[in-house]
Design a protein around this motif. Structure first.
Motif, PDB file in Angstrom:
ATOM      1  N   THR A   1    -140.509  36.179 -49.159  1.00 10.66           N
ATOM      2  CA  THR A   1    -140.494  35.465 -47.880  1.00 10.66           C
ATOM      3  C   THR A   1    -140.866  33.994 -48.062  1.00 10.66           C
ATOM      4  OG1 THR A   1    -141.173  37.514 -46.790  1.00 10.66           O
ATOM      5  CG2 THR A   1    -141.392  35.488 -45.526  1.00 10.66           C
ATOM      6  N   THR A   2    -141.803  33.705 -48.977  1.00 10.69           N
ATOM      7  CA  THR A   2    -142.193  32.307 -49.197  1.00 10.69           C
ATOM      8  C   THR A   2    -140.999  31.492 -49.669  1.00 10.69           C
ATOM      9  OG1 THR A   2    -142.862  32.739 -51.491  1.00 10.69           O
ATOM     10  CG2 THR A   2    -144.539  32.971 -49.790  1.00 10.69           C
ATOM     11  N   GLY A   3    -140.250  32.065 -50.620  1.00 10.71           N
ATOM     12  CA  GLY A   3    -139.083  31.362 -51.146  1.00 10.71           C
ATOM     13  C   GLY A   3    -137.988  31.193 -50.117  1.00 10.71           C
ATOM     14  N   ILE A   4    -137.733  32.259 -49.334  1.00  6.83           N
ATOM     15  CA  ILE A   4    -136.680  32.205 -48.321  1.00  6.83           C
ATOM     16  C   ILE A   4    -137.019  31.184 -47.239  1.00  6.83           C
ATOM     17  CG2 ILE A   4    -135.423  33.508 -46.565  1.00  6.83           C
ATOM     18  CD1 ILE A   4    -135.955  36.031 -48.254  1.00  6.83           C
ATOM     19  N   LEU A   5    -138.250  31.247 -46.747  1.00  5.01           N
ATOM     20  CA  LEU A   5    -138.659  30.341 -45.666  1.00  5.01           C
ATOM     21  C   LEU A   5    -138.577  28.878 -46.096  1.00  5.01           C
ATOM     22  CD1 LEU A   5    -141.763  31.686 -43.681  1.00  5.01           C
ATOM     23  CD2 LEU A   5    -139.503  31.087 -42.804  1.00  5.01           C
ATOM     24  N   LEU A   6    -139.208  28.568 -47.226  1.00  5.27           N
ATOM     25  CA  LEU A   6    -139.262  27.166 -47.639  1.00  5.27           C
ATOM     26  C   LEU A   6    -137.890  26.629 -48.007  1.00  5.27           C
ATOM     27  CD1 LEU A   6    -141.105  24.745 -48.135  1.00  5.27           C
ATOM     28  CD2 LEU A   6    -141.331  25.506 -50.512  1.00  5.27           C
ATOM     29  N   SER A   7    -137.123  27.401 -48.780  1.00  2.08           N
ATOM     30  CA  SER A   7    -135.826  26.905 -49.255  1.00  2.08           C
ATOM     31  C   SER A   7    -134.818  26.769 -48.120  1.00  2.08           C
ATOM     32  CB  SER A   7    -135.272  27.811 -50.358  1.00  2.08           C
ATOM     33  OG  SER A   7    -135.187  29.148 -49.923  1.00  2.08           O
ATOM     34  N   THR A   8    -134.776  27.733 -47.193  1.00  2.00           N
ATOM     35  CA  THR A   8    -133.830  27.613 -46.072  1.00  2.00           C
ATOM     36  C   THR A   8    -134.255  26.515 -45.105  1.00  2.00           C
ATOM     37  OG1 THR A   8    -134.957  29.408 -44.869  1.00  2.00           O
ATOM     38  CG2 THR A   8    -133.019  30.000 -46.192  1.00  2.00           C
ATOM     39  N   PHE A   9    -135.571  26.321 -44.974  1.00  2.00           N
ATOM     40  CA  PHE A   9    -136.077  25.223 -44.136  1.00  2.00           C
ATOM     41  C   PHE A   9    -135.606  23.882 -44.704  1.00  2.00           C
ATOM     42  CE2 PHE A   9    -140.183  23.419 -42.018  1.00  2.00           C
ATOM     43  CZ  PHE A   9    -139.407  22.880 -41.010  1.00  2.00           C
TER      44      PHE A   9
END
Length: 235
Positions: A143-151
């Motif tokens: 989730t950390t990777g998905i949230l930050l990268s898509t943001f």
């Protein structure tokens, strides 16, 4: 166990190769962030998420018997690089580009994310075969990777909101909140298409916004926050 049984080929299987691809793209994401290639770093983290979601599926399809837990451990070690260290380094590099003060703050938050990620994955390895719940205890580390990268890819990124979200996700990773596994055969192809469109440069940019990345970012936000909110209302 005899010494000849400790050869790496006695443990390594196809799902582990997929986990190593997850690790590889996480490591490359770190290198790209250090080289200030922020967009490429974000894309590599998303690719790492793709490989991470595939390795378990392949293991189940192959009916893998992993009596020593080699696959579980290599998956966790890969995850801490791709979704702990890589997003943390990416956040720090972006923060440091604003000012020294924001850089110091983002460094502390980045370290916090890595520590929470290690704690979450270690707990998972300890309890995974000892509880009946089939979902996740604490929000899963990808989730950390998905949230930050898509943001970042959405082109709506704000450093203060980004740091806030990473702090919240860090706490949620080590929380005891139960998250359901997201698996819906009808929705998964749509998510897959959105992911591909999000990482293809300039595929669907409207009004300066990456629409697929923004949609994934919003879906992830809902997934992260809806469960704690429901638990709060229940209490």
């Amino acid at each position: 166990m005899k010494l000849k049984e400790t050869k790496i080929e006695c443990f390594l299987a196809l799902p582990d190769i997929i986990s190593l691809l997850n690790l590889s793209f996480g490591f490359l994401a770190i290198l790209m962030a250090l080289n200030n290639q922020i967009t490429i770093s974000s894309i590599f983290i998303i690719i790492a998420v793709i490989f991470d979601s595939v390795d378990g599926w392949i293991a189940r399809k192959l009916s893998r018997i992993d009596k020593y837990g080699f696959g579980k451990n290599i998956d966790s070690l890969s995850d801490i690089v791709s979704f702990g260290v890589a997003p943390a380094v990416l956040l720090y590099i972006i923060g440091a580009s604003f000012s020294n003060e924001i850089g110091y703050l983002s460094a502390v938050i980045a370290l916090f994310v890595v520590i929470c990620g290690v704690l979450r994955l270690t707990r998972f390895n300890v309890i995974s075969d000892k509880i009946d719940f089939k979902g996740f205890v604490g929000v899963p580390i990808p989730t950390t990777g998905i949230l930050l990268s898509t943001f970042i890819l959405s082109r709506l990124f704000n450093i203060y909101l980004g740091m806030f979200l990473m702090v919240v996700v860090g706490f949620l990773m080590i929380s005891n909140i139960k998250y359901k596994k997201f698996y819906n055969p009808q929705i998964l192809p749509i998510i897959a298409i959105l992911v591909l469109l999000a990482i293809i440069p300039n595929s669907m940019i409207f009004w300066g916004i990456n629409i697929p990345a923004t949609i994934i970012f919003i879906i992830t936000l809902v997934y992260v926050f809806i469960t704690p909110m429901l638990n709060l209302f229940k209490n």
